[in-house]
Design a protein around this motif. Structure first.
Motif, PDB file in Angstrom:
ATOM      1  N   LEU A  65      42.782  -3.405  -4.160  1.00 34.20           N
ATOM      2  CA  LEU A  65      43.515  -2.130  -4.124  1.00 34.20           C
ATOM      3  C   LEU A  65      42.728  -1.011  -4.797  1.00 34.20           C
ATOM      4  N   ASP A  66      42.019  -1.327  -5.859  1.00 38.46           N
ATOM      5  CA  ASP A  66      41.184  -0.303  -6.504  1.00 38.46           C
ATOM      6  C   ASP A  66      40.155   0.237  -5.517  1.00 38.46           C
ATOM      7  N   ALA A  67      39.518  -0.658  -4.767  1.00 33.33           N
ATOM      8  CA  ALA A  67      38.523  -0.237  -3.772  1.00 33.33           C
ATOM      9  C   ALA A  67      39.188   0.529  -2.623  1.00 33.33           C
ATOM     10  N   TRP A  68      40.356   0.062  -2.165  1.00 41.01           N
ATOM     11  CA  TRP A  68      41.073   0.739  -1.079  1.00 41.01           C
ATOM     12  C   TRP A  68      41.460   2.156  -1.493  1.00 41.01           C
ATOM     13  N   TYR A  69      42.053   2.276  -2.681  1.00 41.59           N
ATOM     14  CA  TYR A  69      42.483   3.591  -3.159  1.00 41.59           C
ATOM     15  C   TYR A  69      41.302   4.520  -3.403  1.00 41.59           C
ATOM     16  N   SER A  70      40.206   3.991  -3.853  1.00 40.76           N
ATOM     17  CA  SER A  70      39.009   4.802  -4.048  1.00 40.76           C
ATOM     18  C   SER A  70      38.536   5.378  -2.710  1.00 40.76           C
ATOM     19  N   ASN A  71      38.519   4.547  -1.696  1.00 40.95           N
ATOM     20  CA  ASN A  71      38.117   4.999  -0.358  1.00 40.95           C
ATOM     21  C   ASN A  71      39.115   6.017   0.191  1.00 40.95           C
ATOM     22  N   GLU A  72      40.408   5.740   0.044  1.00 39.26           N
ATOM     23  CA  GLU A  72      41.448   6.641   0.563  1.00 39.26           C
ATOM     24  C   GLU A  72      41.423   7.975  -0.181  1.00 39.26           C
ATOM     25  N   ARG A  73      41.198   7.934  -1.493  1.00 41.63           N
ATOM     26  CA  ARG A  73      41.105   9.158  -2.294  1.00 41.63           C
ATOM     27  C   ARG A  73      39.928  10.008  -1.798  1.00 41.63           C
ATOM     28  N   ALA A  74      38.798   9.362  -1.531  1.00 45.01           N
ATOM     29  CA  ALA A  74      37.612  10.071  -1.034  1.00 45.01           C
ATOM     30  C   ALA A  74      37.879  10.669   0.346  1.00 45.01           C
ATOM     31  N   LEU A  75      38.562   9.926   1.216  1.00 45.70           N
ATOM     32  CA  LEU A  75      38.889  10.444   2.548  1.00 45.70           C
ATOM     33  C   LEU A  75      39.795  11.663   2.448  1.00 45.70           C
ATOM     34  N   ARG A  76      40.801  11.601   1.616  1.00 43.28           N
ATOM     35  CA  ARG A  76      41.728  12.726   1.464  1.00 43.28           C
ATOM     36  C   ARG A  76      41.009  13.948   0.878  1.00 43.28           C
ATOM     37  N   PHE A  77      40.119  13.709  -0.058  1.00 43.42           N
ATOM     38  CA  PHE A  77      39.351  14.811  -0.634  1.00 43.42           C
ATOM     39  C   PHE A  77      38.451  15.440   0.436  1.00 43.42           C
ATOM     40  N   ALA A  78      37.786  14.591   1.220  1.00 43.44           N
ATOM     41  CA  ALA A  78      36.908  15.100   2.290  1.00 43.44           C
ATOM     42  C   ALA A  78      37.708  15.870   3.329  1.00 43.44           C
ATOM     43  N   LEU A  79      38.888  15.373   3.683  1.00 46.54           N
ATOM     44  CA  LEU A  79      39.737  16.089   4.643  1.00 46.54           C
ATOM     45  C   LEU A  79      40.121  17.469   4.104  1.00 46.54           C
ATOM     46  N   ALA A  80      40.493  17.531   2.833  1.00 46.39           N
ATOM     47  CA  ALA A  80      40.865  18.813   2.227  1.00 46.39           C
ATOM     48  C   ALA A  80      39.677  19.772   2.225  1.00 46.39           C
TER      49      ALA A  80
END
Length: 180
Positions: A65-80
């Protein structure tokens, strides 16, 4: 991580479930079933399971989950960032810690004409990331959490309906114009 043979054997296969088919399990049932087999520490992790990662890096107690959330956080930041750049707003630069494939996925999604197409693309992208991160041990607690993330992604994409979205768009647009 502990082995969860009895729990995993009771979870129906959702890997082939499409956007239009009915899921054989709900998130509520999944959480209830898991709560019968997981220990207190893992139930706390299960109760915090979400598609929306926290803004700050914090350990969940699960390496998956730490790795999943890290990836998802990066995707959301990139989208923004990409959306802000598209609107000619000051967005700063995309940190170098975000991988090129995440930036490319964000650019592809933002470049799509249809918001529904963008959501479907991001759904497929996230499933691909999830498949690549899937724990090798199918009976581990991390595999149970990965199942939960997949289930939540499927439930979320099933909520998108083109007709309802078009109707909602027209209602909002008419309200803005002061019609009706």
């Amino acid at each position: 991580m502990k082995e969860q043979y009895y729990l995993v054997s009771q979870l129906p296969d959702i890997s082939a479930a499409g956007e239009k088919s009915t899921l054989p399990i709900t998130e509520k049932y999944y959480r209830d079933l898991c709560s019968r087999f997981l220990d207190e520490k893992d139930i706390v992790i299960l109760n915090n399971l979400s598609l929306l990662p926290s803004r700050e890096l914090e350990s969940t107690g699960s390496s998956f989950l730490d790795a999943w959330y890290s990836n998802e956080r990066a995707l959301r930041f990139a989208l923004a960032q990409v959306r802000a750049q598209k609107m000619k707003k000051d967005a700063g630069s995309i940190p170098v810690s975000i991988s090129a494939d995440i930036v490319q996925a964000a650019r592809t999604a933002v470049g799509m004409d249809s918001p529904l197409s963008a959501e479907q693309f991001l759904y497929e992208y996230r499933l691909g990331v999830l498949n690549n991160m899937q724990p090798l041990d199918s009976f581990s607690t991390d595999a149970v959490f990965a199942y939960g993330i997949r289930l939540m992604l499927l439930e979320r994409i099933k909520k998108f309906d083109k007709e309802k979205g078009t109707d909602s768009y027209h209602k909002i647009y008419d309200t803005i114009l002061g019609e009706k």
